[in-house]
Enzyme design. Structure first.
Site, PDB file in Angstrom:
ATOM      1  CE  LYS A  44     117.407  -1.291  89.929  1.00  0.00           C
ATOM      2  NZ  LYS A  44     117.329  -0.050  89.155  1.00  0.00           N
TER       3      LYS A  44
ATOM      4  CB  SER B 271     118.948   3.315  87.482  1.00  0.00           C
ATOM      5  OG  SER B 271     118.852   4.204  88.555  1.00  0.00           O
TER       6      SER B 271
ATOM      7  CB  SER C 110     119.014   2.588  91.476  1.00  0.00           C
ATOM      8  OG  SER C 110     118.254   2.249  90.331  1.00  0.00           O
TER       9      SER C 110
HETATM   10  N1  GLN Z   1     119.639   8.572  90.004  1.00  0.00           N
HETATM   11  C1  GLN Z   1     118.286   8.809  89.589  1.00  0.00           C
HETATM   12  C2  GLN Z   1     117.378   8.843  90.806  1.00  0.00           C
HETATM   13  O1  GLN Z   1     117.859   8.706  91.867  1.00  0.00           O
HETATM   14  C3  GLN Z   1     117.849   7.765  88.612  1.00  0.00           C
HETATM   15  C4  GLN Z   1     117.387   6.518  89.244  1.00  0.00           C
HETATM   16  C5  GLN Z   1     116.891   5.510  88.274  1.00  0.00           C
HETATM   17  O2  GLN Z   1     117.104   5.621  87.072  1.00  0.00           O
HETATM   18  N2  GLN Z   1     116.180   4.536  88.792  1.00  0.00           N
HETATM   19  O3  GLN Z   1     116.211   9.008  90.681  1.00  0.00           O
END
Ligand code: GLN
Length: 503
Positions: free
Chosen positions: A78, A185, A161
């Site tokens: 990532k 994410s 994400s």
């Molecule tokens: N969807 C969640 C957010 O937007 C989790 C994101 C993540 O785990 N980085 O914060």
């Protein structure tokens, strides 16, 4: 004949035994990546460096050296994980020099700890994957470099994400990727893309070199097609680190070995309230079917309550934004990436102009929200309250784990939705995180694994559904044992998305 579809653990074993060369495996992966540029899963492909690494690995083997646990396995990272030999942008314009292209991405002067541990285990790092900007999002639509498409249906999101990481594994471009999980994410895009994703216990994996979003929640973890490969990767990347004081000095488990252990009358908790309103009926059926199969396999099913779960979304979106507003203060045009010189004004104006041009709308929204909940006069009402509720959520799990060994839930309330469907409604987007946030707030470990797919009502074919399994802190071995049992019985076993242009 190289088959990137075989588990990563097998690829490593073939390379170690000299049946496959690391170079041939790497070439196959690079070719596959090039063949699926339509998915937009990668922000950077490290062709030359990857091939060079692979050739060195082959030479070392030829000299009789014993290769590491990830020998010759192509891995995608990532783009929030620092790599000394390729750009790191967090899919943000603010981490580019020209404010436009990821090609001018910021160069980290060091590798993240997970990056160097993978290198030391003889993995081949083939590239950096697309993501929501600074890991803020659930659909990958918040990337400054365009959304990632779901390999099962390119009109749909692949989750976020860590969307690029999940799509790359799902489409067979790499057998392994790393993602980061702050509130889901890793698990959510894994569920929506039909792969296995592990969020380790907070402190299990070093965060050194992971660009921080919310430091009390962030964890790095593996995404793979099968359970054993995730276990192997976690064993490589986990453990204490002098560069991260939150990386716990708890011995790393025998995760791969745990995949072969018998279930041993495991008590499986099912929070009935997770199956209420808002869950897609096909997701519910699929997850319930998985739970019944696990019961037949010897689990004792125990209904449990997690009464504070419905406060999870509000709590998370206060704590995570508060931490983000502080963590992202460093991107101001002085040290990293973009610098926008204002027409006139002082240093403040430089900060303002750079941040205005460099951050996307969701990141700005969160910085403002986070600054607000931390500000004098509102701190007690929001931030402090959220911390108190976080404790209640953690206690929910402590109570539940007094009675059960593992908890099973859906990973997401629905299968992948259409690109654009929720992008104008941030609240609707946040609501989709309902099942993944509590484990993050409690710091426990969790994984998502495919179960019976749902019908793709608007398109052709099927859409993946994820079963989420949760265990107490540092209970990863238990998760791997249960997940392997499920994998052997899962109707999703061996499912692959259609090839490019396949629909
Ligand atoms: N969807 C969640 C957010 O937007 C989790 C994101 C993540 O785990 N980085 O914060």
């Amino acid at each position: 004949m190289i088959d990137l579809g075989v588990p990563a653990s097998e690829i490593a074993d073939h390379v170690r035994d000299g049946e496959w060369s690391a170079e041939a495996v790497t070439r196959a992966s690079l070719e596959a990546i090039r063949g699926r540029e339509d998915l937009n899963a990668f922000l950077h492909v490290a062709d030359d460096v990857a091939l060079e690494t692979a050739r060195e690995i082959d030479q070392r083997r030829a000299r009789g050296e014993r290769l590491g646990a990830m020998a010759g396995v192509p891995v995608a990272l990532k783009d929030a994980l620092c790599t000394i030999d390729s750009p790191t942008t967090c899919a943000s314009k603010i981490l580019t020099r020209d404010g436009v292209s990821q090609k001018t991405g910021w160069r980290s002067p060091y590798d993240a700890t997970v990056t160097s541990r993978l290198r030391n285990a003889d993995a081949v790092l083939v590239g950096k994957t697309n993501m929501d900007e600074f890991a803020m999002g659930s659909s990958n639509e918040n990337s400054a470099f365009g959304p990632v498409k779901n390999p099962w249906d390119p009109t749909r999101i692949t989750g976020g994400s860590s969307g690029g990481s999940a799509a790359a594994v799902a489409a067979g471009l790499v057998p392994v990727s790393l993602g980061s999980d702050t509130g889901g994410s890793i698990r959510q895009p894994s569920a929506l893309s039909g792969v296995v994703g592990v969020k380790p216990t907070y402190g299990r994996v070093s965060r050194h070199g992971l660009v921080a979003f919310a430091s009390s929640l962030d964890q790095v973890g593996p995404i793979t097609r099968d359970v054993r490969s995730s276990a192997r990767v976690l064993e490589v990347i986990a453990g204490a680190d002098p560069r991260d004081s939150t990386a716990a000095r708890v011995p790393v488990g025998r995760y791969e070995e745990a995949c072969d252990r018998p279930l041993d009358r495991l008590r499986l908790g099912v929070p009935e309230s997770y199956f209420g309103d808002g869950v897609d009926p096909e997701v519910e059926t699929s997850v319930r079917e998985a739970i019944s199969t696990l019961e037949e396999a010897g689990c004792e099913i125990v209904p449990i309550e997690l009464p504070h779960t419905h406060y999870g979304i509000a709590t998370y979106y206060i704590i995570a934004t508060a931490e983000a507003s502080s963590n992202l203060a460093r991107f101001d045009g002085v040290r990293f990436g973009l610098r926008v010189e204002p027409a006139h004004g002082d240093l403040q104006a430089l900060y303002g102009a750079t941040r205005d041009a460099g951050f996307g709308p969701e990141v700005k929204r969160r910085i403002m929200l986070g600054t607000y909940v931390l500000s004098a006069g509102y701190y007690d009402a929001y931030y402090k309250k959220a911390q108190q509720v976080r404790t209640l959520i953690r206690r929910d799990f402590e109570t539940a784990f007094g009675r059960v060994d593992v908890i099973a839930t859906p990973t997401t309330p629905t299968p992948a939705f259409a690109i654009g469907e929720k992008s104008a409604d941030p609240l609707a987007m946040y609501l989709g995180d309902v099942y993944t946030l509590p484990a993050s707030l409690a710091g426990i470990c969790a994984l998502s694994i495919p179960c019976r797919p749902a019908k793709n009502r608007e398109g052709r074919g099927e859409l993946p559904v994820g079963l989420q399994l949760l265990a107490p802190s540092f209970g990863e071995e238990r998760l791997f044992t249960l997940a392997s049992t499920w994998e052997a019985a899962s109707p999703a076993r061996g499912n692959r998305p259609p090839p490019a242009g396949g629909r």
